[in-house]
Design a protein around this motif. Structure first.
Motif, short mmCIF file in Angstrom:
data_model
loop_
_atom_site.label_atom_id
_atom_site.label_comp_id
_atom_site.label_asym_id
_atom_site.label_seq_id
_atom_site.Cartn_x
_atom_site.Cartn_y
_atom_site.Cartn_z
N ASN A 1 -10.03 -6.26 0.69
CA ASN A 1 -10.91 -5.67 1.54
C ASN A 1 -11.13 -4.18 1.63
N PHE A 2 -10.85 -3.77 0.76
CA PHE A 2 -10.88 -2.20 1.08
C PHE A 2 -9.76 -1.67 1.89
N LYS A 3 -8.61 -2.45 2.13
CA LYS A 3 -7.42 -1.91 2.79
C LYS A 3 -6.32 -2.22 1.93
N LEU A 4 -5.43 -0.95 1.91
CA LEU A 4 -4.24 -1.09 1.06
C LEU A 4 -2.94 -1.80 2.11
N HIS A 5 -2.09 -2.64 1.66
CA HIS A 5 -1.17 -3.20 2.58
C HIS A 5 0.13 -2.80 1.62
N ILE A 6 0.90 -1.88 2.32
CA ILE A 6 2.30 -1.46 1.74
C ILE A 6 3.52 -2.17 2.78
N PHE A 7 3.95 -2.97 2.22
CA PHE A 7 5.17 -3.75 2.80
C PHE A 7 6.46 -3.15 2.54
N MET A 8 7.09 -2.56 3.28
CA MET A 8 8.54 -1.78 3.33
C MET A 8 9.54 -2.18 4.24
N GLU A 9 10.58 -1.63 3.95
CA GLU A 9 11.80 -1.84 5.02
C GLU A 9 11.35 -1.42 6.28
#
Length: 185
Positions: A92-100
């Motif tokens: 949905n035009f959002k970037l999700h970055i899962f990180m430490e």
């Protein structure tokens, strides 16, 4: 009990994708110009941070120039003093970055809370941040270009550099030479 994110922060489709990837969003940790950071937990009970970048809030230049640099740098980071990325997806035009997750905040917050740094601790953290920076420069041929206390995260008495939005690779592999930046952008 952690607060759930507000109902309008994530739509049903996004929550379904996040659940399918094995995560559950717990609560909001902070916000910046282009996005918001949340705390998440995976099925094994391990915590991570998820940076949700609203691509609609970025102009096309930022989306096309800086975002790919940040993602590329995050993916290639393999050093204990550089924040690690676990997963990246777009929905949905959002970037999700899962990180430490650096559970003890950043050095700016620490300095404010503790009225500065004691010299032995400052030396230790400076060495750790420098170690991450040396890896970034020497192994990845990349310049961070936005080092500040807000971008040095603290977890269990160890620091890690983060926020590679202004990072730039500074090596021309074809010509085997270092490229000097003409601007800070």
């Amino acid at each position: 009990m952690p607060k759930s994110p507000s109902n309008n922060a994530f739509d049903g489709k996004t929550l379904a994708v996040i659940a399918h990837k094995g995560y559950k969003i717990e609560n909001k940790l902070g916000a910046g110009a282009f996005g918001t950071v949340y705390k998440a937990v995976n099925r094994q009970g391990q915590y991570s941070a998820v940076k949700v970048i609203d691509l609609n809030k970025m102009d096309s230049s930022t989306r096309e120039k800086y975002l790919p640099r940040e993602i590329s740098t995050l993916i290639d980071c393999r050093h204990e003093n550089l924040i690690r990325v676990y997963d990246i997806f777009r929905c949905n035009f959002k970037l999700h970055i899962f990180m430490e997750l650096a559970s003890n905040g950043d050095l700016a917050g620490y300095a404010t809370k503790h009225n500065g740094f004691k010299e032995p601790l400052a030396c230790k953290w400076f060495f750790q941040a420098s170690s991450g920076l040396a890896y970034l420069h020497n192994s990845m041929k990349t310049s961070h270009r936005d080092i500040k206390l807000d971008n040095i995260l603290l977890d269990a008495n160890m620091v890690a550099l983060t926020d590679f939005g202004f990072a730039k690779q500074c090596y021309d592999a074809d010509r085997h030479r270092v490229i000097l930046s003409g601007t800070f952008w």
